[in-house]
Design an enzyme around this catalytic site. Structure first.
Site, PDB file in Angstrom:
ATOM      1  N   THR A 186       0.825  -1.211   0.000  1.00  0.00           N
ATOM      2  CA  THR A 186       0.000   0.000   0.000  1.00  0.00           C
ATOM      3  C   THR A 186       0.862   1.266   0.000  1.00  0.00           C
ATOM      4  OG1 THR A 186      -0.109  -0.033   2.417  1.00  0.00           O
ATOM      5  CG2 THR A 186      -1.918  -1.101   1.222  1.00  0.00           C
ATOM      6  N   ASP A 328       0.655  -3.534  18.556  1.00  0.00           N
ATOM      7  CA  ASP A 328       0.520  -3.046  17.185  1.00  0.00           C
ATOM      8  C   ASP A 328       1.077  -1.628  17.060  1.00  0.00           C
ATOM      9  OD1 ASP A 328      -0.089  -3.004  14.487  1.00  0.00           O
ATOM     10  OD2 ASP A 328      -2.177  -2.411  14.789  1.00  0.00           O
TER      11      ASP A 328
END
Ligand code: CA
Length: 708
Positions: A186, A328
């Site tokens: 991406t 994360d």
């Protein structure tokens, strides 16, 4: 408070001429004749925007000032270009010699006349739509690179493609990933010294991160650097072999990696011509929880900034922002290079505001920590120790060690995510799109490989928003602001509050302006020194990408790609509803002083919520809620409330139809991205999910009928 700092790149221009062959005089040869000399000398062509952050320093600062703090109120739309996709738009366009190049959702590329918005060419790599389930946060793309007459794009299915800038035809294409694994690209490629640098994502699903360099002319791979050790412990015959063996291997478990390891290089890659270094940020662990990664250790090179030699990939230094990440907390947020006056001397620094909520100033030659301070609410660590460079953690944040749930800030969306920040050398301030979100981390009771979907080792039900009241609670707990941060005095200069999270990237200009679009659908200009709002215009959809600026025929333009989506259009749908549900109307917009164009809003396509009767028991609905969260919520939205880019299942015409099972279990809509979930759920479980959605639809009807 204004501090003047000389841009770093000016002094190095002469150094590069010898090493980089072509010069700016080649511009006449054809479109996109960009090379290292032109990019290093970008300030001598302030009307261009030749790489994703404009210069190699990626400050996202435009020296243009025709549009400034005295006339910004006269800005108006001058053209718009409707896109052929209705998913999240995250790219910053480039403008070179009158042509605008940019990527859109599904990795498509456009070349437009930057003065008129007329299409010159368009390219579609035809990414198989089933790749949509291999990405955490929408089928986005953050931009292209240009070099020597070619335009480079990384595609969602892992290809790196070079296009002829004159006609959009592919010159070469290479597969940069193993397509049997859940890798996706991406991020925007970067080009320096005749090499294209590209990474990839997938750490939510179980991949091993790396960055690769390809020859810009031939597409041949030059080097690859893996960010974490491999499962076998064997060398990869890669640039990273020595450092993984010497520094990283002992920081991981002895039993090999359970699931890839992560550390994906999915966005930030910056070349530094002054030190001839390439810096890149690495992502989170895979799986997230350290409890399922064997031995407890730092897990190098997760959540780090790594510096390598661009010609060979040889390791030079690293700084790990989050040792042993299990939240994360990626470190892939955009990197900015600058020269700052610190303690009476000019320091050549790397500025970073990663997910974890600390603002880092590093010496970019050595990686030495100069300062680290919280720029947002942070509850996982109290500070960063200046001597060791390590965070001083709150022990309760280590949920995998305590065995207890931990609710903390920032959550997985981070205090700052991919949305680019900007630095103004005029004000000395960094402008950061900040989110304030809280999340609960609970290690899952069991862990194993999954055929598809997220596999984090966490109990995802801990954050499930199963009813409308829970959605409201998630909205109430979220906030967001545009922060002006002083990296020298290590404190906030000003902030502007936004209603909800997920707002766009930032541009700063020499006109004393900061420009940002909002998730709620406005494009706004502020004074860079004070944050005073100078101008705003509605754009009918969310802005998550960053604006840029260019000049043609003596006129300054500002352009921004709009279209809701990304993480906040999908998984984090509930908090972003605070800004109001936004339709996806994907467009490129260009503004200039006195612009008089207008936007026509397409007719609404709302579908009535008219669910079949709810016949299932409460226990089945509860089971369906859990299964929905595990399998469906990432795309279709928490509590079956879609923010708008993926169908809202509460109004689905298939709920009362046998087609439902064909779609969910046989993949009859896979061309639209809805693949078969047969590897994950059986027919009874699919039926339970349907019952849950029907129950949510009835809840919504009740709320609506009770309204005014
Ligand atoms: Ca992640």
């Amino acid at each position: 408070m204004a501090i003047r700092i000389m841009p770093a790149v000016v002094i190095t221009a002469a150094l590069l001429v010898a090493g980089c062959g072509q010069g700016a005089q080649t511009a006449a040869k054809g479109p996109a004749q960009v090379d290292g000399v032109r990019i290093v000398n970008a300030d001598s062509e302030p009307g261009m925007w030749m790489s994703v952050g404009r210069t190699y320093s990626e400050q996202r600062f435009s020296p243009l000032k025709q549009i400034n703090d005295t006339n910004a109120g006269q800005l108006g739309l001058t053209w718009s270009f409707d896109l052929d996709t209705a998913r999240g738009q995250e790219a910053t366009p480039l403008v070179v010699d009158g042509v605008m190049y940019f990527s859109t959702a599904w990795s498509m590329v456009k070349a437009l006349d930057a003065k008129t918005g007329r299409a010159i060419w368009q390219y579609d790599p035809k990414v198989p739509r089933e790749y949509g389930v291999k990405v955490c946060c929408d089928v986005v793309n953050r931009g292209v690179a240009v070099w020597n007459g070619k335009v480079y794009v990384g595609t969602l299915d892992g290809r790196l493609i070079a296009l002829d800038a004159s006609n959009g035809q592919p010159v070469w294409s290479v597969q940069t990933t193993d397509t049997t694994k859940p890798y996706a690209i991406t991020g925007a490629p970067r080009v320096a010294k005749g090499k294209v640098f590209i990474g990839n994502g997938g750490a939510e699903f179980g991949v091993r991160g790396y960055i690769s360099a390809y020859d810009a002319e031939s597409g041949d791979m030059v080097w690859r650097f893996y960010t974490v050790p491999g499962a076998t412990g064997q060398p990869d015959n890669a640039a990273s072999d020595k450092m993984l063996a010497e520094k990283a291997a002992s920081t991981w478990g002895d039993g090999g990696l359970v699931l890839g390891g992560g550390g994906t290089v999915w966005d930030a890659i910056v070349y530094d011509p002054e030190f001839d270094l390439l810096y890149f940020g690495t992502g989170n662990a895979s799986p997230w929880t350290q409890g399922y990664r064997g031995k407890i250790g730092d897990n190098l090179f997760l959540a780090s900034i790594v510096a390598v030699k661009p010609d060979t990939g040889e390791y030079v230094w690293h700084y790990q922002e989050v040792p042993g990440d299990e939240w994360d907390f990626t470190s892939v947020q955009p990197i900015i290079l600058a020269d700052l006056p610190i303690n009476g001397e000019t320091r050549k620094v790397l500025l970073h505001a990663p997910k974890n909520g600390f603002f880092y100033v590093l010496d970019r030659e050595t990686g030495e920590l100069i300062s680290a301070d919280p720029f947002a609410p942070v509850t996982w660590a109290s500070s960063v120790d200046k001597e060791t460079g390590r965070p001083v953690e709150h022990p309760e944040a280590r949920y995998s060690q305590t065995g207890k749930p931990w609710r903390g800030t920032p959550g997985p969306q981070g205090a700052h995510n991919w949305n680019p920040m900007a630095f103004s050398p005029d004000t000395g301030l960094v402008y950061i799109p900040v989110n304030v979100l809280t999340s609960t981390y609970v290690q899952a009771a069991t862990f194993g490989e999954r055929a598809m979907g997220f596999n984090t080792g966490l109990d995802r039900g801990a954050n499930a928003t199963s009813g409308l009241a829970a959605v409201q609670a998630a909205m109430d707990g979220a906030s967001s602001h545009l922060l002006a941060w002083d990296p020298v005095n290590r404190k906030e200069a000003w902030r502007v509050e936004h209603p909800g999270p997920g707002n766009g990237g930032v541009l700063a200009t020499a006109g004393n302006l900061v420009l940002q679009g909002t998730f709620g659908g406005n494009f706004v200009i502020y004074r860079a020194d004070t944050g005073e709002k100078l101008w705003s215009t509605p754009v009918q959809t969310s802005v998550i990408a960053a604006p840029m600026s260019y000049e043609i025929d003596g006129e300054q333009y500002v352009a921004v790609l709009v279209g809701t989506g990304g993480a906040f259009g999908l998984t984090q749908g509930a908090p972003s509803l605070k800004s109001g549900p936004m339709r996806n109307i994907s467009r490129m917009l260009a503004f200039k002083l006195g612009g008089t164009a207008t936007l026509v809003e397409p007719a609404p396509v709302a579908r009535a919520i008219d669910p079949p009767p709810l016949t299932a028991t409460a226990a089945v609905v509860a089971d369906g809620s859990r299964l929905y969260t595990e399998n469906c919520g990432v795309c279709h939205g928490a509590a079956a409330i879609s923010v708008g880019i993926v169908p809202d299942l509460r109004s689905s015409p298939y709920l009362s139809d046998d087609d439902y099972f064909d779609i969910v279990l046989n993949g009859t809509l896979k061309e639209r991205g809805m693949v078969s979930f047969a590897p994950m759920i059986n027919r009874a479980q699919a039926a339970a999910i349907r019952s849950y959605v029907i129950s949510q639809a009835h809840d919504t009807k009740t709320v609506r009928s009770a309204g005014p």
